[in-house]
Design a protein around this motif. Structure first.
Motif, PDB file in Angstrom:
ATOM      1  N   GLY A  24     -12.102  89.553   9.453  1.00  0.00           N
ATOM      2  CA  GLY A  24     -11.900  91.065   9.515  1.00  0.00           C
ATOM      3  C   GLY A  24     -11.014  91.981  10.590  1.00  0.00           C
ATOM      4  O   GLY A  24      -9.539  92.035  10.303  1.00  0.00           O
ATOM      5  N   TRP A  25     -10.751  91.051  11.704  1.00  0.00           N
ATOM      6  CA  TRP A  25      -9.870  91.315  12.980  1.00  0.00           C
ATOM      7  C   TRP A  25      -8.561  90.514  12.612  1.00  0.00           C
ATOM      8  O   TRP A  25      -7.373  91.454  12.709  1.00  0.00           O
ATOM      9  CB  TRP A  25     -10.753  90.979  13.834  1.00  0.00           C
ATOM     10  CG  TRP A  25      -9.482  91.387  15.349  1.00  0.00           C
ATOM     11  CD1 TRP A  25      -9.540  92.821  16.457  1.00  0.00           C
ATOM     12  CD2 TRP A  25      -8.607  90.801  15.870  1.00  0.00           C
ATOM     13  NE1 TRP A  25      -8.680  93.108  17.103  1.00  0.00           N
ATOM     14  CE2 TRP A  25      -8.405  91.733  16.818  1.00  0.00           C
ATOM     15  CE3 TRP A  25      -8.233  89.639  15.629  1.00  0.00           C
ATOM     16  CZ2 TRP A  25      -7.224  90.991  18.062  1.00  0.00           C
ATOM     17  CZ3 TRP A  25      -7.068  88.614  16.327  1.00  0.00           C
ATOM     18  CH2 TRP A  25      -6.833  89.873  17.647  1.00  0.00           C
ATOM     19  N   THR A  26      -8.463  89.394  11.713  1.00  0.00           N
ATOM     20  CA  THR A  26      -7.358  89.071  11.576  1.00  0.00           C
ATOM     21  C   THR A  26      -6.875  89.659  11.475  1.00  0.00           C
ATOM     22  O   THR A  26      -5.348  89.604  10.991  1.00  0.00           O
ATOM     23  CB  THR A  26      -7.636  87.924  11.498  1.00  0.00           C
ATOM     24  OG1 THR A  26      -8.388  86.770  12.310  1.00  0.00           O
ATOM     25  CG2 THR A  26      -6.635  86.631  11.258  1.00  0.00           C
ATOM     26  N   GLN A  27      -6.759  90.506  10.122  1.00  0.00           N
ATOM     27  CA  GLN A  27      -6.675  90.805   8.844  1.00  0.00           C
ATOM     28  C   GLN A  27      -6.422  92.192   9.408  1.00  0.00           C
ATOM     29  O   GLN A  27      -4.914  92.117   9.266  1.00  0.00           O
ATOM     30  CB  GLN A  27      -7.232  90.964   7.994  1.00  0.00           C
ATOM     31  CG  GLN A  27      -7.113  92.266   5.976  1.00  0.00           C
ATOM     32  CD  GLN A  27      -7.204  92.105   5.312  1.00  0.00           C
ATOM     33  OE1 GLN A  27      -8.902  91.991   5.479  1.00  0.00           O
ATOM     34  NE2 GLN A  27      -6.959  92.627   4.195  1.00  0.00           N
ATOM     35  N   ALA A  28      -6.735  92.568  10.068  1.00  0.00           N
ATOM     36  CA  ALA A  28      -5.977  94.206  10.597  1.00  0.00           C
ATOM     37  C   ALA A  28      -5.171  93.904  11.890  1.00  0.00           C
ATOM     38  O   ALA A  28      -3.895  94.192  11.699  1.00  0.00           O
ATOM     39  CB  ALA A  28      -7.727  94.839  11.645  1.00  0.00           C
ATOM     40  N   ARG A  29      -5.028  92.845  12.551  1.00  0.00           N
ATOM     41  CA  ARG A  29      -3.838  92.158  13.495  1.00  0.00           C
ATOM     42  C   ARG A  29      -2.977  91.888  12.534  1.00  0.00           C
ATOM     43  O   ARG A  29      -1.495  92.626  12.676  1.00  0.00           O
ATOM     44  CB  ARG A  29      -4.159  91.265  14.499  1.00  0.00           C
ATOM     45  CG  ARG A  29      -3.135  90.815  15.143  1.00  0.00           C
ATOM     46  CD  ARG A  29      -3.334  89.509  15.898  1.00  0.00           C
ATOM     47  NE  ARG A  29      -3.580  88.699  15.335  1.00  0.00           N
ATOM     48  CZ  ARG A  29      -3.802  87.013  15.341  1.00  0.00           C
ATOM     49  NH1 ARG A  29      -4.020  86.692  16.963  1.00  0.00           N
ATOM     50  NH2 ARG A  29      -3.839  85.898  14.821  1.00  0.00           N
ATOM     51  N   ALA A  53      -5.024  96.584  16.698  1.00  0.00           N
ATOM     52  CA  ALA A  53      -6.408  96.107  15.226  1.00  0.00           C
ATOM     53  C   ALA A  53      -7.718  96.193  15.643  1.00  0.00           C
ATOM     54  O   ALA A  53      -7.764  96.219  17.101  1.00  0.00           O
ATOM     55  CB  ALA A  53      -6.162  94.900  14.953  1.00  0.00           C
ATOM     56  N   VAL A  55     -12.191  96.401  13.973  1.00  0.00           N
ATOM     57  CA  VAL A  55     -13.004  95.959  13.437  1.00  0.00           C
ATOM     58  C   VAL A  55     -14.441  95.898  13.166  1.00  0.00           C
ATOM     59  O   VAL A  55     -14.404  96.986  13.990  1.00  0.00           O
ATOM     60  CB  VAL A  55     -13.275  94.179  13.258  1.00  0.00           C
ATOM     61  CG1 VAL A  55     -14.256  94.000  15.069  1.00  0.00           C
ATOM     62  CG2 VAL A  55     -14.161  93.698  12.545  1.00  0.00           C
ATOM     63  N   GLY A  61     -11.431  94.673   8.662  1.00  0.00           N
ATOM     64  CA  GLY A  61     -11.348  95.125   9.550  1.00  0.00           C
ATOM     65  C   GLY A  61     -10.737  96.519   9.817  1.00  0.00           C
ATOM     66  O   GLY A  61     -10.113  96.561   8.465  1.00  0.00           O
TER      67      GLY A  61
END
Length: 107
Positions: A24-29, A53, A55, A61
Motif C-alpha cells: 500500500g505504501w509503495t502504491q501511495a509513494r 505517501a 498507509v 496506501g
C-alpha cells in the motif's frame, strides 16, 4: 478504506502482523511522486510542501496533501475542473468519428 463516511481508515501508527503495509505504501509513494512531478511542472510544488505517501491500518496506501493555503486548494479544484472539461470535450469529439467508422464498415 473506511471511516464514518467510507473514505479513509486511520493511518497506521502501530503495525500489525499479516497486513501488507509495504504494498500500500509503495502504491501511495508512486502516486504521490506522480502528483509531485505534475505539480512541479506547473510550478506549484511550493504550494504542497507536505505532499507525502502513507498507509492506513488496513495496509491501503494514502497520499497526504497536508495543510495547504486556500488559494492552493482553489487552484487544484480549477485544475481538476479544467482537466475534466477537456476530457469531456475530447470524448464528445471522438463520438461522431466512431459513429462514422461504424457506418462505413457496415456499408
Amino acid at each position: 478504506m473506511t471511516d464514518r463516511r467510507g473514505v479513509v481508515a486511520k493511518r497506521a501508527e502501530n503495525l500489525m502482523p499479516g497486513v501488507p503495509y509495504v504494498r500500500g505504501w509503495t502504491q501511495a509513494r508512486h502516486s504521490a511522486g506522480t502528483l509531485a512531478a505534475l505539480l512541479t511542472d506547473l510550478g506549484l510544488e511550493s504550494d504542497f510542501p507536505s505532499l507525502s505517501a502513507d498507509v492506513n491500518v488496513l495496509g491501503e496506501g494514502l497520499v497526504r496533501l497536508g495543510a495547504i493555503r486556500p488559494e492552493a486548494a482553489l487552484l487544484l479544484a480549477e485544475l481538476i475542473t479544467s482537466g475534466l472539461a477537456a476530457e469531456m470535450l475530447d470524448s464528445t469529439a471522438q463520438v461522431p468519428t466512431d459513429a462514422l467508422k461504424s457506418r462505413a464498415s457496415a456499408a
